[in-house]
Design an enzyme around this catalytic site. Structure first.
Site, PDB file in Angstrom:
ATOM      1  NE  ARG A  93     -62.922 -26.397  57.562  1.00 18.62           N
ATOM      2  CZ  ARG A  93     -62.172 -26.350  56.637  1.00 18.62           C
ATOM      3  NH1 ARG A  93     -63.207 -25.542  55.600  1.00 18.62           N
ATOM      4  NH2 ARG A  93     -61.966 -26.807  55.673  1.00 18.62           N
ATOM      5  CG  ASP A 101     -67.887 -39.669  42.020  1.00 15.91           C
ATOM      6  OD1 ASP A 101     -68.362 -39.802  43.492  1.00 15.91           O
ATOM      7  OD2 ASP A 101     -68.688 -40.091  41.620  1.00 15.91           O
ATOM      8  CE  LYS A 104     -57.095 -26.282  55.965  1.00 19.84           C
ATOM      9  NZ  LYS A 104     -57.955 -26.625  54.205  1.00 19.84           N
ATOM     10  CG  ASN A 105     -54.373 -26.490  51.118  1.00 23.69           C
ATOM     11  OD1 ASN A 105     -55.602 -26.841  51.726  1.00 23.69           O
ATOM     12  ND2 ASN A 105     -54.910 -25.960  50.378  1.00 23.69           N
ATOM     13  NE  ARG A 118     -65.034 -29.489  48.891  1.00 25.48           N
ATOM     14  CZ  ARG A 118     -64.296 -28.967  49.914  1.00 25.48           C
ATOM     15  NH1 ARG A 118     -62.896 -28.024  49.537  1.00 25.48           N
ATOM     16  NH2 ARG A 118     -64.677 -28.675  51.196  1.00 25.48           N
ATOM     17  N   PRO A 119     -66.865 -34.905  44.773  1.00 30.07           N
ATOM     18  CG  PRO A 119     -67.093 -35.015  42.600  1.00 30.07           C
ATOM     19  CD  PRO A 119     -67.426 -34.257  43.510  1.00 30.07           C
ATOM     20  CB  CYS A 148     -65.522 -24.975  52.939  1.00 34.13           C
ATOM     21  SG  CYS A 148     -64.885 -24.166  54.007  1.00 34.13           S
ATOM     22  NE  ARG A 180     -63.038 -33.058  49.264  1.00 36.77           N
ATOM     23  CZ  ARG A 180     -63.936 -33.891  48.324  1.00 36.77           C
ATOM     24  NH1 ARG A 180     -65.279 -34.425  49.478  1.00 36.77           N
ATOM     25  NH2 ARG A 180     -63.598 -34.350  48.208  1.00 36.77           N
ATOM     26  CG  ASP A 189     -58.135 -23.609  48.566  1.00 35.94           C
ATOM     27  OD1 ASP A 189     -59.259 -23.632  48.569  1.00 35.94           O
ATOM     28  OD2 ASP A 189     -57.210 -24.199  49.241  1.00 35.94           O
TER      29      ASP A 189
END
Length: 417
Positions: A398, A125, A23-24, A122-123, A117, A93, A306
Site C-alpha cells: 500500500r 468527525d 504517497k501521503n 481514526r474518526p 489500516c 482511508r 508513520d
C-alpha cells in the site's frame, strides 16, 4: 498462496536509492483533480496499491485516470459523482479526500465510510464538523455520509486537533465558489504545503500552509497542467532505518532533509552518522546502535507516527532501553508481537512501549497486519540472523513500490515469492 517476502539478514546495505513522490501527498492531489475540467499530469507518481485504489475511485465517478510509467494522467471533465461503492472506499482511508473536491465542484456528495489500516480509531468527525462550519448539511445514514453543499459558503473552522486529512479536505472544499475559508489549528505537514502549491498552480488561492492558519479564497474554476509532488519522506526514512539495523552506508535522494528533521535527530542520537544535502541524505552505520531515551510521536514538525514502527524495529537490537510513546493511534503497537517472535524484548502498556535492546534478532515467520508495521518487520529482518518469512505483503504494498527490489539494490538478500 498469497505473496510472501523472504529475507536472509545480516548483510550490509550499501548503495543509492531515489524515492518517488510521497504517497501521503499524491493521494489528496488525485482527489483535488476532481475540481478541474482540464487534463492534469502528476509526475513521479508511485505505483503502489493505494494509488491504484484512488485511480479506481476517480474512474467510478466518470473521470479518466491512467498511470503511464511514473506519470499519472487525470481528466475529470466528464465526472458525474454518484455513489462510490463500499468495496472501494473500505480499502483506503484516503477515499475521504473526495468529499471536499466533489462538494466544491458539484455541491453534493454521497460516499460510504472510508477504510484503511486497523491501527486504531481514526474518526472523520473533524471532517464533518469542518464541512458543517462551511454551511454543508451532513447526515449519516446506514454507513453513508450524505452531504448537501447547495448552501456552502466560506467560514472559519477551528480544529480541535491538527488533523492532516481534515485540513486537506477542508482546503479543497473551499477552493471553488464564493467566500473565504479559514482553517485554524491546521496541520503543518509538508504534504499540506504541497497541496497548497498544487491548488495554486491550477489557479486556486490558498495561503498559510505550513503554519497553523490556512486561508482559502474561492475561485470560479481550476485549469490543468503538469505537477511534480514532493518526495516520500516516510519511505526515505524507512530505508534509513533499515541501514541503521543492518549496518552499511547509503545515499537516499529525492527528498528534502528538512521534512525528516525529527527522524534524523533521533537516528543521530542512536549513533547513525548522517549528512544532509539539497536533495537527500547520506547515512553510515558501522557500530551497534545505542538506545534513544524517549521518542514521542507528534504532529509535524514532531516525530511522525508513520515512522514509529520502523524506528522501534531499529532500536530492538540497540544497546540499552528506549521508550516509545504513541500519541496519535492507540493500536499502533500491534506489530510488536511479531518483533517479539523475532527475539525482541518489548513491553507495551497502553500507548507506551519500552524496548530493551537485545544482542540480535533471529529470523522466523511473521505476519504484516498494517502498512507501517509491515515495513517495520522488513527493517527488523534485514538485521536479523537467519531467514525471515513475512506474510501479509499486501499491506506493505500500500505504501512501498516493490520494497524487495529497493532493498535488493542496496545488497539485501530479499525476494518475493
Amino acid at each position: 498462496m498469497k505473496n510472501q517476502i523472504i529475507i536472509r539478514g545480516k548483510r550490509r546495505l550499501d548503495g543509492e536509492l531515489h524515492v518517488t513522490g510521497a504517497k501521503n501527498s499524491v493521494l489528496p492531489l488525485i482527489a483535488c483533480c476532481i475540481m478541474s475540467e482540464k487534463e492534469i499530469h502528476i509526475h513521479n507518481c508511485p505505483s503502489i496499491a493505494d494509488i491504484f485504489c484512488m485511480i479506481e475511485i476517480i474512474r467510478s465517478i466518470g473521470g479518466y485516470a491512467v498511470l503511464e510509467g511514473d506519470t499519472l494522467v487525470i481528466d475529470c471533465k466528464n465526472a458525474n459523482p454518484k455513489l462510490v461503492t463500499a468495496d472501494l472506499t473500505s480499502g483506503i482511508r484516503s477515499s475521504v479526500f473526495i468529499l471536499g473536491p466533489i462538494l466544491a465542484r458539484f455541491r453534493f456528495a454521497d460516499i460510504s465510510y472510508p477504510g484503511g489500516c486497523e491501527i486504531g480509531l481514526r474518526p472523520i468527525d473533524l471532517h464533518i464538523y469542518g464541512l458543517k462550519c462551511l454551511g454543508v448539511k451532513v447526515t449519516e445514514v446506514n454507513g453513508m455520509i450524505v452531504c448537501d453543499g447547495s448552501e456552502k459558503t466560506g467560514g472559519v473552522v477551528d480544529l480541535d486537533f491538527p488533523s492532516v486529512g481534515a485540513t486537506e479536505n477542508l482546503m479543497m472544499a473551499g477552493v471553488l465558489g464564493m467566500g473565504v475559508t479559514v482553517i485554524r489549528n491546521a496541520a503543518r505537514e509538508p504534504e499540506i504545503v504541497d497541496l497548497q502549491n498544487f491548488i495554486n498552480y491550477l489557479g486556486g488561492k490558498v495561503s498559510g500552509a505550513g503554519t497553523g492558519v490556512i486561508t482559502v479564497e474561492g475561485v470560479a474554476s481550476l485549469h490543468g497542467g503538469e505537477y511534480t509532488p514532493i518526495g516520500d519522506r516516510i519511505a526515505a526514512a524507512t530505508y534509513l532505518a533499515a541501514v541503521g539495523t543492518a549496518g552499511g552506508s547509503a545515499r537516499i535522494t529525492g527528498i528534502d532533509p528538512e521534512h525528516m528533521h525529527a527522524v534524523l535527530q533521533k537516528m543521530r542520537r542512536a549513533g547513525c552518522k548522517i549528512d544532509e544535502f539539497a536533495d537527500g541524505v547520506f547515512i553510515r552505520v558501522t557500530d551497534r546502535l545505542r538506545a534513544v531515551h524517549k521518542i514521542e510521536t507528534q504532529p509535524f514538525p514532531g516525530f511522525p507516527t508513520d515512522m514509529q514502527p520502523q524506528i522501534t524495529a531499529m532500536l530492538a537490537a540497540a544497546d540499552g532501553s528506549s521508550c516509545i510513546v504513541e500519541n496519535l493511534f492507540e493500536s499502533r503497537f500491534k506489530y510488536t508481537a511479531q518483533l517479539i517472535k523475532m527475539g525482541a524484548r518489548i513491553i507495551v502498556k497502553d500507548r507506551v512501549a519500552v524496548v530493551k535492546g537485545v544482542n540480535g534478532l533471529h529470523g522466523t515467520q511473521v505476519l504484516a497486519e498494517d502498512l507501517r508495521g509491515g515495513a517495520a518487520l522488513v527493517v527488523a529482518a534485514l538485521g536479523a540472523e537467519g531467514e525471515t518469512v513475512i506474510g501479509g505483503v499486501q499491506h506493505i504494498d500500500r505504501g512501498y513500490k516493490n520494497i524487495e527490489e529497493s532493498f535488493a539494490r542496496l545488497g539485501a538478500d530479499i525476494v518475493r515469492v
